[in-house]
Design an enzyme around this catalytic site. Sequence first.
Site, short mmCIF file in Angstrom:
data_model
loop_
_atom_site.label_atom_id
_atom_site.label_comp_id
_atom_site.label_asym_id
_atom_site.label_seq_id
_atom_site.Cartn_x
_atom_site.Cartn_y
_atom_site.Cartn_z
N LYS A 240 0.85 -1.20 0.00
CA LYS A 240 0.00 0.00 0.00
C LYS A 240 0.88 1.24 0.00
CE LYS A 240 -3.96 -1.66 2.77
NZ LYS A 240 -5.06 -1.43 1.85
N ARG A 314 -10.49 -11.24 2.21
CA ARG A 314 -11.43 -12.24 1.68
C ARG A 314 -10.82 -13.64 1.69
NH1 ARG A 314 -12.14 -8.97 -3.75
NH2 ARG A 314 -11.54 -7.34 -2.28
#
Length: 460
Positions: A240, A314
Site C-alpha cells: 500500500k 477475503r
Amino acid sequence: MTLRFATDPENAIPLYVISTDALDEWLKGRSDSERNWITATGFRASTGSAMLVPGNNGVVAFAVAGFGDAKSRSRGRFPLATAAKSLPKGTYHLAKDLPYGDIETEALGWLLSGYAFDRYHKNSGSKARLVCPDGVDATKVEAIANAEALTRDLINTPASDMGPDALEAAARDLAAAFNSTISVIHGDDLLEQNFPMIHAVGRASDQAPRLIEMRWGQKGPKLTLVGKGVCFDTGGLNLKPGASMGLMKKDMGGAATVLGLARMIMALNLPIQLRVLIPAVENAVSSNAFRPGDILDSRKGLTVEINNTDAEGRLVLADALALADEENPDLIISMATLTGAARVAVGPDLSPYYTDDEGISSALITAGTEISDPVWRMPFWEPYEKMIEPGIADLDNAPKGGFAGSITAALFLRRFVDNPRYTHFDIYGWNPAAAPARPKGGVGMGARALLQALPKILEL
Ligand code: BES
Ligand code: ZN
Ligand code: ZN
C-alpha cells in the site's frame, strides 16, 4: 476502563432535558430567578448546550440540557451524550422523561461519553455521571457499553501491541471471563488442518498466522460470528502507499467487533450457542510472502488466483467461513474491514451489509434505526459473479477495474458458504471525526444493531 452508571444517587443533581420546542412552556413553570438566569445565559435548548442553574446562595439547584429539534437530532446520534460532555464533573439524574428518543440508547450514549483510549497517554472522557434512569436495564446497558469499549480498545491499540499474539491473548481473556472454550490453530498446523489461505496470507510475519475459535452456550440456536483479524495490512508485496497504510492497525476491526458482540451476548446470557472464528494474521512483506499470480488452494476446494496481495481479507475469511458452514449453524455473520470501496460508497457512519434473506434484512434495518447503529443494505448482485472468475482458477481475489469493489468482495465470500442466511458486513471500524459518545478512533459498527435484531432473526 469500566463504564458504569453512578452509584451515589443521593448526591445526584436533577437534570432537565428540554427540546427546543418545549423550552418556553417549561420556563413558565420555573421560579422567576431560575427563568431569569436561564434566559440571561442565552440557553435555547440546542443540542449540546447544558449548564448548572443556581438556587439560593449559589448552591446548585439543578442542571438543564438542550435536546435540540428534530432536524439537529437527525444529524447526529446520542444527543444526551452531547449534554454529558458539556456538564461539569458530578452525578446527575434525569428529573423528567426525555422529550423524544429511546431512553436506553441515550443512557448508553451517556456511558460511552465516559470512554477514552488511555493505554499510552493520560486521557479521559466525560466526568459527568448518570444515575441509571427509571425503566433502563442497567446491567444490559453497562454490558453493551463495556463490550463497545473492548472493541474500541482493540482497534485503537497499534499493531506493535496488537499483533496476532495479542489478539489471541485478548480472545483468551474474554473466553476466561465468560467461561467459554477457546482453541487456536497456529502456523503450519493450519496447513495440516486445511486452512491454506489463512496460512498463505499470514506466513510472512514473525507472528504466526492462526485461527482462533471460541464457543459458548449450551442451548438455543447456533450463531457463528466470523471476524477479519488482519492485525496490520501492509498490502503485502502489492504494498500500500503510505497514505493508505497509515490506518491499517484497524484492519482487525471485524475481529474486534465480533468479540464485542460476543461479549454482549455472553454478558446478557442470551440463549444462543455461540461460535466465534477469527483468522488472525499480519499481511506482511518478506521473501516468503504470497505473491501476485500465485494460485492458492482453499479449504472449500476452490482455487483462487491472487491478482493483488492487498485483497487478503477475503482469503483468510474464506477459509474461516468454509469451516463455519460445515456445521450448518442457524446463522453465519461475517464482519470485516474488507474494502476501501465500501468506505467510498457509504462513508464511515453506516454499516453496509449483504444478505439474501429478506427477514434478516428488515430486522437489521429496524433494529439499527431503533438503537442508533444505522446499517444499509447492499446487493449480492448476481450479474457481477462473472467478474470474480479469472479463467485460470475458480476465483479471482482482485478483479481488474475495481467496479463494485465491495460487492465483488461480498460475492467472493458467498462462494464459500452454502447457508442461505449468510450475512456479511463490510465495515469501516473507525470514526474519523469526534462526535458525541464516539471519539475519533476505533468504533464498533453493526454489533448493536445485530444484538437488537437477534431475538427476531433467531426467534429467541
Ligand atoms: N483492509 C483493506 C480495505 C480497507 C481499506 C478498509 C481502507 C478500510 C479502509 C483491504 O485489505 C484492501 O486493501 N482491499 C483492497 C482490495 C482491492 C485490492 C481489490 C481495496 O479495497 O482497495
Ligand atoms: Zn488489504
Ligand atoms: Zn485488509
